[in-house]
Design a protein around this motif. Structure first.
Motif, mmCIF file in Angstrom:
data_model
loop_
_atom_site.group_PDB
_atom_site.id
_atom_site.type_symbol
_atom_site.label_atom_id
_atom_site.label_comp_id
_atom_site.label_asym_id
_atom_site.label_seq_id
_atom_site.Cartn_x
_atom_site.Cartn_y
_atom_site.Cartn_z
ATOM 1 N N MET A 1 0.836 -1.201 0.000
ATOM 2 C CA MET A 1 0.000 0.000 0.000
ATOM 3 C C MET A 1 0.871 1.251 0.000
ATOM 4 S SD MET A 1 -3.131 1.028 0.005
ATOM 5 C CE MET A 1 -4.089 2.494 0.374
ATOM 6 N N THR A 2 1.951 1.217 0.834
ATOM 7 C CA THR A 2 2.862 2.355 0.897
ATOM 8 C C THR A 2 3.507 2.605 -0.453
ATOM 9 O OG1 THR A 2 3.306 1.846 3.208
ATOM 10 C CG2 THR A 2 4.859 3.309 2.085
ATOM 11 N N ARG A 3 3.933 1.504 -1.161
ATOM 12 C CA ARG A 3 4.578 1.637 -2.462
ATOM 13 C C ARG A 3 3.624 2.246 -3.479
ATOM 14 N NH1 ARG A 3 7.334 -3.656 -4.753
ATOM 15 N NH2 ARG A 3 8.523 -3.268 -2.837
ATOM 16 N N LEU A 4 2.329 1.837 -3.453
ATOM 17 C CA LEU A 4 1.334 2.360 -4.380
ATOM 18 C C LEU A 4 1.113 3.843 -4.130
ATOM 19 C CD1 LEU A 4 -0.833 2.028 -6.560
ATOM 20 C CD2 LEU A 4 -2.415 1.282 -4.768
ATOM 21 N N LEU A 5 1.022 4.232 -2.862
ATOM 22 C CA LEU A 5 0.804 5.628 -2.507
ATOM 23 C C LEU A 5 1.965 6.484 -2.970
ATOM 24 C CD1 LEU A 5 -0.879 7.786 -1.054
ATOM 25 C CD2 LEU A 5 0.295 7.166 1.075
ATOM 26 N N LEU A 6 3.188 5.991 -2.822
ATOM 27 C CA LEU A 6 4.373 6.716 -3.248
ATOM 28 C C LEU A 6 4.358 6.913 -4.753
ATOM 29 C CD1 LEU A 6 7.102 7.991 -2.549
ATOM 30 C CD2 LEU A 6 8.131 5.713 -2.763
ATOM 31 N N SER A 7 3.942 5.887 -5.466
ATOM 32 C CA SER A 7 3.882 5.985 -6.929
ATOM 33 C C SER A 7 2.876 7.035 -7.355
ATOM 34 C CB SER A 7 3.499 4.622 -7.534
ATOM 35 O OG SER A 7 4.467 3.643 -7.198
ATOM 36 N N LEU A 8 1.724 7.070 -6.672
ATOM 37 C CA LEU A 8 0.701 8.054 -7.028
ATOM 38 C C LEU A 8 1.163 9.466 -6.733
ATOM 39 C CD1 LEU A 8 -2.504 6.213 -5.720
ATOM 40 C CD2 LEU A 8 -1.810 6.541 -8.101
ATOM 41 N N LEU A 9 1.915 9.632 -5.685
ATOM 42 C CA LEU A 9 2.433 10.957 -5.345
ATOM 43 C C LEU A 9 3.450 11.439 -6.364
ATOM 44 C CD1 LEU A 9 2.852 10.564 -1.465
ATOM 45 C CD2 LEU A 9 1.146 11.962 -2.672
ATOM 46 N N LEU A 10 4.179 10.508 -6.952
ATOM 47 C CA LEU A 10 5.220 10.885 -7.902
ATOM 48 C C LEU A 10 4.668 11.192 -9.285
ATOM 49 C CD1 LEU A 10 8.048 8.330 -7.025
ATOM 50 C CD2 LEU A 10 8.040 10.797 -6.582
ATOM 51 N N LEU A 11 3.461 10.720 -9.594
ATOM 52 C CA LEU A 11 2.916 10.889 -10.937
ATOM 53 C C LEU A 11 2.851 12.340 -11.398
ATOM 54 C CD1 LEU A 11 0.073 8.225 -11.230
ATOM 55 C CD2 LEU A 11 2.173 8.382 -12.585
ATOM 56 N N PRO A 12 2.381 13.290 -10.575
ATOM 57 C CA PRO A 12 2.308 14.674 -11.036
ATOM 58 C C PRO A 12 3.666 15.262 -11.395
ATOM 59 C CG PRO A 12 0.960 14.357 -9.084
ATOM 60 C CD PRO A 12 1.805 13.135 -9.234
ATOM 61 N N CYS A 13 4.754 14.687 -10.921
ATOM 62 C CA CYS A 13 6.085 15.220 -11.182
ATOM 63 C C CYS A 13 6.657 14.761 -12.513
ATOM 64 C CB CYS A 13 7.043 14.809 -10.054
ATOM 65 S SG CYS A 13 6.490 15.371 -8.418
ATOM 66 N N ILE A 14 5.983 13.762 -13.119
ATOM 67 C CA ILE A 14 6.513 13.230 -14.374
ATOM 68 C C ILE A 14 5.960 14.045 -15.532
ATOM 69 C CG2 ILE A 14 6.626 11.197 -15.875
ATOM 70 C CD1 ILE A 14 6.224 9.491 -13.397
ATOM 71 N N LYS A 15 6.826 14.623 -16.344
ATOM 72 C CA LYS A 15 6.401 15.421 -17.480
ATOM 73 C C LYS A 15 5.931 14.533 -18.621
ATOM 74 C CE LYS A 15 9.102 19.634 -16.881
ATOM 75 N NZ LYS A 15 10.054 20.564 -17.520
ATOM 76 N N ALA A 16 4.879 14.964 -19.278
ATOM 77 C CA ALA A 16 4.408 14.238 -20.458
ATOM 78 C C ALA A 16 5.438 14.370 -21.570
ATOM 79 C CB ALA A 16 3.060 14.806 -20.916
ATOM 80 N N HIS A 17 5.609 13.280 -22.275
ATOM 81 C CA HIS A 17 6.578 13.291 -23.370
ATOM 82 C C HIS A 17 6.066 14.181 -24.492
ATOM 83 C CE1 HIS A 17 9.886 11.965 -25.738
ATOM 84 N NE2 HIS A 17 9.107 11.442 -26.683
ATOM 85 N N ALA A 18 6.898 15.101 -24.957
ATOM 86 C CA ALA A 18 6.485 16.031 -26.007
ATOM 87 C C ALA A 18 6.122 15.272 -27.274
ATOM 88 C CB ALA A 18 7.611 17.026 -26.286
ATOM 89 N N GLN A 19 5.021 15.674 -27.894
ATOM 90 C CA GLN A 19 4.563 15.005 -29.105
ATOM 91 C C GLN A 19 5.370 15.451 -30.321
ATOM 92 O OE1 GLN A 19 -0.015 15.423 -28.409
ATOM 93 N NE2 GLN A 19 0.325 13.731 -29.830
ATOM 94 N N ASN A 20 5.528 14.525 -31.260
ATOM 95 C CA ASN A 20 6.229 14.821 -32.497
ATOM 96 C C ASN A 20 5.311 15.638 -33.406
ATOM 97 O OD1 ASN A 20 7.939 14.895 -34.671
ATOM 98 N ND2 ASN A 20 8.049 12.676 -34.953
ATOM 99 N N LEU A 21 5.787 16.771 -33.873
ATOM 100 C CA LEU A 21 4.991 17.655 -34.730
ATOM 101 C C LEU A 21 5.245 17.397 -36.211
ATOM 102 C CD1 LEU A 21 5.316 20.981 -32.707
ATOM 103 C CD2 LEU A 21 3.647 19.138 -32.486
ATOM 104 N N ILE A 22 5.957 16.306 -36.530
ATOM 105 C CA ILE A 22 6.209 15.894 -37.911
ATOM 106 C C ILE A 22 5.343 14.681 -38.230
ATOM 107 C CG2 ILE A 22 7.921 15.000 -39.553
ATOM 108 C CD1 ILE A 22 8.507 17.839 -38.856
ATOM 109 N N ALA A 23 4.576 14.752 -39.288
ATOM 110 C CA ALA A 23 3.738 13.625 -39.702
ATOM 111 C C ALA A 23 4.583 12.574 -40.410
ATOM 112 C CB ALA A 23 2.618 14.105 -40.630
ATOM 113 N N ASN A 24 4.233 11.313 -40.208
ATOM 114 C CA ASN A 24 4.896 10.201 -40.902
ATOM 115 C C ASN A 24 6.421 10.300 -40.793
ATOM 116 O OD1 ASN A 24 5.055 7.856 -42.424
ATOM 117 N ND2 ASN A 24 4.746 8.890 -44.381
ATOM 118 N N PRO A 25 6.951 10.365 -39.583
ATOM 119 C CA PRO A 25 8.384 10.624 -39.394
ATOM 120 C C PRO A 25 9.298 9.536 -39.941
ATOM 121 C CG PRO A 25 7.374 9.944 -37.334
ATOM 122 C CD PRO A 25 6.254 10.171 -38.298
ATOM 123 N N GLY A 26 8.796 8.295 -40.045
ATOM 124 C CA GLY A 26 9.615 7.200 -40.560
ATOM 125 C C GLY A 26 9.325 6.839 -41.994
ATOM 126 N N PHE A 27 8.468 7.632 -42.674
ATOM 127 C CA PHE A 27 8.119 7.420 -44.085
ATOM 128 C C PHE A 27 7.441 6.062 -44.305
ATOM 129 C CE2 PHE A 27 12.012 10.008 -43.816
ATOM 130 C CZ PHE A 27 11.556 11.194 -44.364
#
Length: 382
Positions: free
Chosen positions: A1-27
């Protein structure tokens, strides 16, 4: 339970990965072009000169996927002639003053080392306004020192960071330097070719950087299936349609729906081809014996209105490029004058361009093919 609570507390600190603004990047997503009704290019990407990309280009592969694309950096046999460029429209506008990271994988052919690659950011579609490309200032250069890591099979990743002006809508990739590009090139054709894969454009700060319309913009970009027709552009103005709100006398705070942006239906432009036989041999002047054919073409359009008319001159590959360029534009100007003299169109909507031998429609290895390449095209843009 303690481990789960710690994980939930840390979630807001994780930045969302920036999205790629290029379409079809691998062709990997492949376009079925309207003109040939077969796979001819990667979705979302466009080429200068106007040309198709082989359906199986890049199937000798990359460590991810089955496709990549290529860019002709130089023709060592004819320096400055034969370079190619790739461009695409960004899926979202960039935020002024924000730093972005562009990354891509490049692989050079033969014994040539990576020298440089230019990036040009524009607020106009490059193919539509090619004459403005070399004068634009939003240009950056990827150099050997910008390599971030090595990958298998000769691929290398490069990174470039820049601060956005907020005007960026398109990115063009290729060799924009005026100096002769160093290298040996292939033995047969003398071409120095760089292969490209896994293109990425993301915000440096880690925020998503994506707009709400990113999925819609990608779908609209993929709808552009013309790859061989001059005058087909992807930056036509969008029509803004407002949805009327029924009047309700009992309510005063009813929100008004936001305007809905609707892409206009695809415009079908006509192209009339004037063959070489209508001109005197190797001259800009019309051949009187065949000029009546041009009158037949004019009869088809004299009662119609157009947004713009483009007259595009082309030659075969014989002779030097300077001469061919002059001949192609001179023939286009001859046709323009012929149209103005016989139609009531204002001269400013009739635009002439000369492409010399850069846009062949047939082989230049035979007399029959060269004759097809010597032509003037009248593109009627509705």
């Amino acid at each position: 339970m303690t481990r789960l609570l710690l994980s939930l507390l840390l979630l807001p600190c994780i930045k969302a990965h920036a999205q790629n603004l290029i379409a079809n990047p691998g062709f990997e997503d492949r376009n079925t072009c309207t003109e040939l009704h077969k796979v001819c290019a990667p979705e979302g990407w466009f080429r200068i000169p106007l040309d198709a990309v082989s359906a199986n280009k890049g199937t000798a592969g990359f460590l991810i996927g089955n496709h990549h694309d290529n860019i002709v950096m130089e023709n060592v046999k004819r320096p400055g002639i034969g370079r190619t460029y790739l461009y695409t429209k960004l899926l979202c506008s960039l935020e002024k003053g924000k730093e972005y990271r562009f990354t891509a994988f490049f692989r050079t052919g033969g014994n040539d080392d990576f020298h440089h690659m230019n990036l040009l950011w524009t607020n106009f579609e490059p193919f539509r306004f090619q004459g403005r490309i070399l004068s634009e200032k939003s240009r950056y250069t990827i150099k050997p020192a910008d390599k971030t890591n090595d990958q298998p099979v000769g691929w290398k990743e490069y990174e470039l960071r820049f601060v956005a002006t907020g005007e960026e809508k398109y990115v063009l990739i290729g060799n924009l330097e005026r100096d002769v590009f160093p290298g040996k090139g292939s033995q047969q054709r003398g071409l120095i070719i760089y292969e490209i894969d896994n293109v990425s454009l993301r915000s440096v700060d880690g925020n998503t950087g994506a707009c709400a319309e990113i999925s819609v913009n990608k779908e609209k970009l993929y709808l552009n299936n013309y790859r061989h027709t001059p005058g087909k552009f992807i930056d036509e103005e969008e029509e803004v349609v407002s949805t009327p709100t029924p009047k309700d006398e009992t309510k005063t705070d009813t929100p008004v729906p936001a305007p809905i942006v609707v892409a206009p239906p695809p415009v079908v432009n006509d192209t009339l081809v004037i063959p070489d036989v209508l001109f005197k041999f190797d001259k800009k002047d019309l051949n009187p014996a065949f000029a009546y054919r041009l009158d037949t073409l004019i009869d088809k359009i004299k009662n119609k209105t157009f947004k713009r008319i483009e007259i595009l001159g082309h030659t075969d590959s014989l002779g030097n490029n300077t001469y061919n360029q002059k001949l192609s534009i001179s023939r286009a100007e001859t046709v323009k004058k012929y149209l103005i003299d016989r139609l009531n169109y204002p001269a400013d909507i009739i635009i002439t361009k000369g492409f010399a031998a850069t846009l062949p429609v047939s082989t230049n290895a035979t007399g029959e093919g060269r004759q097809k390449n010597r032509r003037v095209e009248i593109v009627l843009i509705k």
